[in-house]
Design a protein around this motif. Sequence first.
Motif, PDB file in Angstrom:
ATOM      1  N   ASP A   1       0.916  -1.028  -0.264  1.00  0.00           N
ATOM      2  CA  ASP A   1      -0.045  -0.119  -0.161  1.00  0.00           C
ATOM      3  C   ASP A   1       0.775   1.091  -0.063  1.00  0.00           C
ATOM      4  O   ASP A   1       1.711   1.452  -0.844  1.00  0.00           O
ATOM      5  CB  ASP A   1      -1.019  -0.071   1.250  1.00  0.00           C
ATOM      6  CG  ASP A   1      -1.676  -1.163   1.178  1.00  0.00           C
ATOM      7  OD1 ASP A   1      -2.328  -1.599   0.162  1.00  0.00           O
ATOM      8  OD2 ASP A   1      -2.421  -1.762   1.969  1.00  0.00           O
ATOM      9  N   ASP A   2       0.754   1.978   1.130  1.00  0.00           N
ATOM     10  CA  ASP A   2       1.534   3.191   1.137  1.00  0.00           C
ATOM     11  C   ASP A   2       2.774   3.173   1.956  1.00  0.00           C
ATOM     12  O   ASP A   2       3.834   4.067   1.940  1.00  0.00           O
ATOM     13  CB  ASP A   2       0.761   4.390   1.798  1.00  0.00           C
ATOM     14  CG  ASP A   2      -0.418   4.840   0.928  1.00  0.00           C
ATOM     15  OD1 ASP A   2      -0.203   4.915  -0.295  1.00  0.00           O
ATOM     16  OD2 ASP A   2      -1.367   5.287   1.282  1.00  0.00           O
ATOM     17  N   GLU A   3       3.064   1.929   2.436  1.00  0.00           N
ATOM     18  CA  GLU A   3       4.447   1.846   3.091  1.00  0.00           C
ATOM     19  C   GLU A   3       5.284   1.275   2.276  1.00  0.00           C
ATOM     20  O   GLU A   3       5.299   0.195   1.310  1.00  0.00           O
ATOM     21  CB  GLU A   3       4.097   0.810   4.350  1.00  0.00           C
ATOM     22  CG  GLU A   3       3.250   1.322   5.457  1.00  0.00           C
ATOM     23  CD  GLU A   3       3.173   0.441   6.676  1.00  0.00           C
ATOM     24  OE1 GLU A   3       2.802   0.756   7.681  1.00  0.00           O
ATOM     25  OE2 GLU A   3       3.695  -0.847   6.625  1.00  0.00           O
ATOM     26  N   LYS A   4       6.584   1.811   2.561  1.00  0.00           N
ATOM     27  CA  LYS A   4       7.621   1.396   1.703  1.00  0.00           C
ATOM     28  C   LYS A   4       8.852   1.160   2.613  1.00  0.00           C
ATOM     29  O   LYS A   4       9.348   1.794   3.510  1.00  0.00           O
ATOM     30  CB  LYS A   4       8.240   2.447   0.705  1.00  0.00           C
ATOM     31  CG  LYS A   4       7.064   2.893  -0.380  1.00  0.00           C
ATOM     32  CD  LYS A   4       7.570   3.716  -1.379  1.00  0.00           C
ATOM     33  CE  LYS A   4       6.498   4.119  -2.365  1.00  0.00           C
ATOM     34  NZ  LYS A   4       6.816   4.830  -3.348  1.00  0.00           N
ATOM     35  N   LEU A   5       9.514  -0.034   2.575  1.00  0.00           N
ATOM     36  CA  LEU A   5      10.521  -0.700   3.537  1.00  0.00           C
ATOM     37  C   LEU A   5      11.893  -0.249   2.822  1.00  0.00           C
ATOM     38  O   LEU A   5      12.264  -0.588   1.730  1.00  0.00           O
ATOM     39  CB  LEU A   5      10.462  -1.943   3.784  1.00  0.00           C
ATOM     40  CG  LEU A   5      11.725  -2.474   4.734  1.00  0.00           C
ATOM     41  CD1 LEU A   5      11.683  -1.970   5.920  1.00  0.00           C
ATOM     42  CD2 LEU A   5      11.513  -4.189   4.589  1.00  0.00           C
ATOM     43  N   LEU A   6      12.256   0.896   3.278  1.00  0.00           N
ATOM     44  CA  LEU A   6      13.778   1.458   2.680  1.00  0.00           C
ATOM     45  C   LEU A   6      14.770   0.845   3.445  1.00  0.00           C
ATOM     46  O   LEU A   6      14.996   0.715   4.749  1.00  0.00           O
ATOM     47  CB  LEU A   6      13.729   2.904   3.133  1.00  0.00           C
ATOM     48  CG  LEU A   6      12.627   3.744   2.404  1.00  0.00           C
ATOM     49  CD1 LEU A   6      12.870   5.222   2.494  1.00  0.00           C
ATOM     50  CD2 LEU A   6      12.710   3.479   0.824  1.00  0.00           C
ATOM     51  N   LYS A   7      15.876   0.390   2.473  1.00  0.00           N
ATOM     52  CA  LYS A   7      17.058  -0.168   3.107  1.00  0.00           C
ATOM     53  C   LYS A   7      18.374   0.765   2.789  1.00  0.00           C
ATOM     54  O   LYS A   7      18.390   1.356   1.726  1.00  0.00           O
ATOM     55  CB  LYS A   7      17.271  -1.420   2.512  1.00  0.00           C
ATOM     56  CG  LYS A   7      18.858  -2.133   2.796  1.00  0.00           C
ATOM     57  CD  LYS A   7      18.957  -3.089   1.747  1.00  0.00           C
ATOM     58  CE  LYS A   7      20.581  -3.795   2.024  1.00  0.00           C
ATOM     59  NZ  LYS A   7      20.571  -4.877   0.988  1.00  0.00           N
ATOM     60  N   PHE A   8      19.031   1.311   3.932  1.00  0.00           N
ATOM     61  CA  PHE A   8      19.830   2.180   3.916  1.00  0.00           C
ATOM     62  C   PHE A   8      21.277   1.557   3.995  1.00  0.00           C
ATOM     63  O   PHE A   8      21.637   0.684   4.973  1.00  0.00           O
ATOM     64  CB  PHE A   8      19.628   3.085   5.015  1.00  0.00           C
ATOM     65  CG  PHE A   8      18.465   4.085   4.724  1.00  0.00           C
ATOM     66  CD1 PHE A   8      18.647   5.240   4.193  1.00  0.00           C
ATOM     67  CD2 PHE A   8      17.342   3.848   5.217  1.00  0.00           C
ATOM     68  CE1 PHE A   8      17.639   6.129   3.955  1.00  0.00           C
ATOM     69  CE2 PHE A   8      16.101   4.776   5.059  1.00  0.00           C
ATOM     70  CZ  PHE A   8      16.394   5.737   4.352  1.00  0.00           C
ATOM     71  N   THR A   9      22.379   1.838   3.251  1.00  0.00           N
ATOM     72  CA  THR A   9      23.653   1.440   3.513  1.00  0.00           C
ATOM     73  C   THR A   9      24.730   2.779   3.481  1.00  0.00           C
ATOM     74  O   THR A   9      24.696   3.523   2.395  1.00  0.00           O
ATOM     75  CB  THR A   9      24.100   0.385   2.474  1.00  0.00           C
ATOM     76  OG1 THR A   9      23.226  -0.416   2.228  1.00  0.00           O
ATOM     77  CG2 THR A   9      25.470  -0.115   2.467  1.00  0.00           C
ATOM     78  N   LEU A  10      25.569   2.690   4.543  1.00  0.00           N
ATOM     79  CA  LEU A  10      26.539   3.774   4.594  1.00  0.00           C
ATOM     80  C   LEU A  10      27.813   3.190   4.165  1.00  0.00           C
ATOM     81  O   LEU A  10      28.351   2.476   5.166  1.00  0.00           O
ATOM     82  CB  LEU A  10      26.395   4.539   5.989  1.00  0.00           C
ATOM     83  CG  LEU A  10      27.613   5.462   6.258  1.00  0.00           C
ATOM     84  CD1 LEU A  10      27.347   6.614   5.353  1.00  0.00           C
ATOM     85  CD2 LEU A  10      27.667   6.096   7.412  1.00  0.00           C
ATOM     86  N   ASP A  11      28.317   3.446   2.980  1.00  0.00           N
ATOM     87  CA  ASP A  11      29.431   2.624   2.897  1.00  0.00           C
ATOM     88  C   ASP A  11      30.645   3.711   2.889  1.00  0.00           C
ATOM     89  O   ASP A  11      30.723   4.951   2.541  1.00  0.00           O
ATOM     90  CB  ASP A  11      29.438   2.824   1.079  1.00  0.00           C
ATOM     91  CG  ASP A  11      28.835   1.162   0.969  1.00  0.00           C
ATOM     92  OD1 ASP A  11      28.690   0.370   1.658  1.00  0.00           O
ATOM     93  OD2 ASP A  11      28.687   0.995  -0.430  1.00  0.00           O
ATOM     94  N   SER A  12      31.994   2.986   3.340  1.00  0.00           N
ATOM     95  CA  SER A  12      33.156   3.794   3.648  1.00  0.00           C
ATOM     96  C   SER A  12      32.998   5.066   4.274  1.00  0.00           C
ATOM     97  O   SER A  12      33.571   6.073   3.754  1.00  0.00           O
ATOM     98  CB  SER A  12      33.697   3.882   2.326  1.00  0.00           C
ATOM     99  OG  SER A  12      33.862   2.668   1.356  1.00  0.00           O
ATOM    100  N   PRO A  13      32.434   5.220   5.420  1.00  0.00           N
ATOM    101  CA  PRO A  13      32.404   6.587   6.394  1.00  0.00           C
ATOM    102  C   PRO A  13      33.859   6.746   6.596  1.00  0.00           C
ATOM    103  O   PRO A  13      34.503   5.784   7.117  1.00  0.00           O
ATOM    104  CB  PRO A  13      31.643   6.296   7.258  1.00  0.00           C
ATOM    105  CG  PRO A  13      31.636   4.716   7.684  1.00  0.00           C
ATOM    106  CD  PRO A  13      31.731   4.056   6.143  1.00  0.00           C
ATOM    107  N   GLN A  14      34.339   8.009   6.460  1.00  0.00           N
ATOM    108  CA  GLN A  14      35.701   8.343   6.562  1.00  0.00           C
ATOM    109  C   GLN A  14      35.743   9.603   7.361  1.00  0.00           C
ATOM    110  O   GLN A  14      34.937  10.743   6.888  1.00  0.00           O
ATOM    111  CB  GLN A  14      36.391   8.545   5.265  1.00  0.00           C
ATOM    112  CG  GLN A  14      36.796   7.104   4.523  1.00  0.00           C
ATOM    113  CD  GLN A  14      37.823   7.057   3.527  1.00  0.00           C
ATOM    114  OE1 GLN A  14      37.861   8.542   3.197  1.00  0.00           O
ATOM    115  NE2 GLN A  14      38.239   6.142   2.794  1.00  0.00           N
TER     116      GLN A  14
END
Length: 878
Positions: free
Chosen positions: A66-79
């Motif tokens: 429906d209106d819900e979206k499951l967002l997957k976040f990735t934080l690559d190589s934080p420096q």
Amino acid sequence: MIRNLSAFVLSIVLVVAGAHQNVFPEGDQYSYEFSNNVFIKDFKNGRPVAYRLVGTVHVANILTVDDEKLLKFTLDSPQLNVRPHGSDSQTEFNYHKSPLDNYKNNDFYAVWNLGNISDIYYDAKENAALTNVKKSIVSLFQYKTSEGVYTENRASGRCEVSYKDTAHTAIRRLKQNCVLETKTPRIVRPEQPLQASAQNYRSTDYKFFPDGSIEKIESRDYFHIALEANREIGGSIDSLVVLRTDGHLTKVSRADSKTPKEFLSQLKNYKGETLETSPQILDEPLNSNLKKAIKEYEDALATSNIGTVQSAKAFLNILPIARIAKTEEIVPLLKAKKLQEIKPQILDILGAASTVDAHEAVKKAINFHYDAEVDNVERYLQALAVGVRPSPAIILDLLKIVDDESIVEKVKTTIIHTLGSTARRFAQSPNQNYFSDVVVKVQNYFNDSIAGCTAAPCFVQYLNGINNLQSIHFIEQLFEYVNDTDRSISVAAMKALGSFPASVWNQKHIQRFEDIFYQVENTFDSSVRTLALDIVLNSKLTEEQLKKLLSHLKTTDRAFEVKKYLLEMVRMFSAENDDINEKAQRIIKSDSELNNYHIIGQKGLTTALSRKYSVRSPFNATLISIQEIFGGILKRGGVDLTIDSPKSSYSYFTLGLYSGGLTSFVSNSNDENEEVSDEAANAGMEITVQGSYLRPLQFFSGQGELMGHVWSGTASEPTPAYLANTVLHDHHESLQLQNGATVQIDIESAMSIDLNGAIQLSLWGRNAQIQVNKNVGLYIAGKILVNAGFVTLDLRFSLEKEPKLNLNTDVDFSSENILCMQLSQPDDVFRYEMEKNQIIPEIRHHVKSIKKFKYNIVGITHYLNEKNNEMCNKIFAA
């Protein structure tokens, strides 16, 4: 053209009306270049201290229901990047090893519903500093596309948020008044001039692609932190977070779950939390050994150093240690023979600490029932009265002690005054008021006690306590006591009314004060009239009220010193307030009878003046001196020292001198329309410190004591009025930036005061001298710190100043009454030191820079007025 117009309209529709349906298609992933630049700057345009965090953020929709979206976040190589040492460039940053390199770093998730995000889901074993960064990133993807004002939960807390379109594919979000659900200690003085302001600008700009997806997010937090009394002291914090994508999409696998909730429940070691970030509080090591600290600063605490920076700095350095000291640690220090010379200064510290342990230690080490201990007991109680962190437990204990009939009478009086002060400060503290239980108990005590009084000294004692309490509960009762036939009761009641802030009074109250001044129903002592006039002048005067006051100068009121007081005060207020000045000038010019030398040039020696005595210092400060004369000698004199901010002024110290029953010795005539006072000859000194009226110091009472002073010469010796170290600034708070870092603001200051005064009276030479000498040591220590967990930046500053002020008044009543005032300030030095630090924990990276400034302040003798100059010439010519 029509097609282009349609495309334009469509883009508006996508971004504003139905944009949320088109954002984050299932199975698509955007990649954003992430950067966060953080700067701390001083106000001297010195090199800022800074860091930069960079990485790549991937955002993918792995499930839509429906209106819900499951967002997957990735934080690559934080420096972590830092500026090269010595670099002046605002953009040059190089990679630097940090704890961030070793943090566990897994994917994190959020459920996105038409732009709303309530929680973040992350690996519970990750470091809190990295979790804060992730929360800050997720909160940037929570937004609305319709203009309006909302309340939202964000990384920096629950905030008031407004949205506004800035272009057909752009919106701007502004937020303010963010409140953290995770309560962090906040200590702020209620007196505005003693606060530090943290003015801020917090905005986020969104730029969208035509299909409604996010192209760029730019979020800025800017804080301008400065002392309210001097906006040049402090620093700024600037944090800029940028997320930018080129619009390129990559495909990702869909989650094998029916709903986002089902997917999230299957994640191991993951937890869900709100977007509010966790405070990263840096607790610096504190030497907890009070004995060692006192020994270290023993020389600086010597009585001979009171009134110097050395004493103020020692006091401020020991105070935090005293706040955590235990009773059993404090008692031996108070009893130690080697520390007896600095015992009063130790009591200053314990009173300022205002802890139950310190209070119990004082009771165990000092006997409240012995005359020999009165000075020590009073020193502690007076420090407690001006302490900025009142303890309800101590207030309740003082209510028990004050009923002990065996305590010394002077101590009882001081406890009564202290009860009023501490209860007022407690009522003004966060989440408290005058209906708080402990404050109500103090009010009831004053009510019951004053009802049982039968003699004037008893009434005055409790009226002075009510003066310190400043509870509107007593206003009507105080008006009744103003009408008392005993002058001491009437004056004490009017002083108590004068202690209330101007905001308390309505127009009916002001009318009653006007009636007292004009003596509509009763005759009043001249001091009662002038005190009532002060309240009227400090209200929002209408032109009609001012006209009536100035017209009083034309009346046959024979109390010419009262009329002179009125004229002097209007002149003083006109010099400070353009509105009053314009009204006064208009009124005088429109009235030929008033605009006449015989009216404007009122006879009398009463004076009132206001002078700026500190502009290049931690304070913008003003001296107000009022000398009310009666029968040729000082009846009531005051030197009021205020700290000024653009919005208000705060009286931090008032020295009052008074005398009575002396007109028969020195007056040449009796043309005042008042009853000749039959009171015994008396003179003394009154002190008010930060709104706390202290027990008066009497020079003499009765003709016998007066003549004894005259013959012995002791009346000509300056009497120490106040020797003490006290707290001024006490400001501690923490804020959360959008980037997840914590801002700590810690500003404290101490003032060491050596103030003395004297009245010298010669019955044979028919002259008098009044002296007021003030020596102050002022020390301020401040810190503005940004703590991200894996890196900290801070700006520390300290200020030192030792202003001195001398006010000498000479009166000659041998023939015509002549008064000469001399107000002078010796040379002074103002020192300002700033230190900036960049620290990366665990790897011993510490970059420090220090700048010192020194300003020489040339001494000055203040010009008062031409009439004063003429009288000084007459006195010193003789």
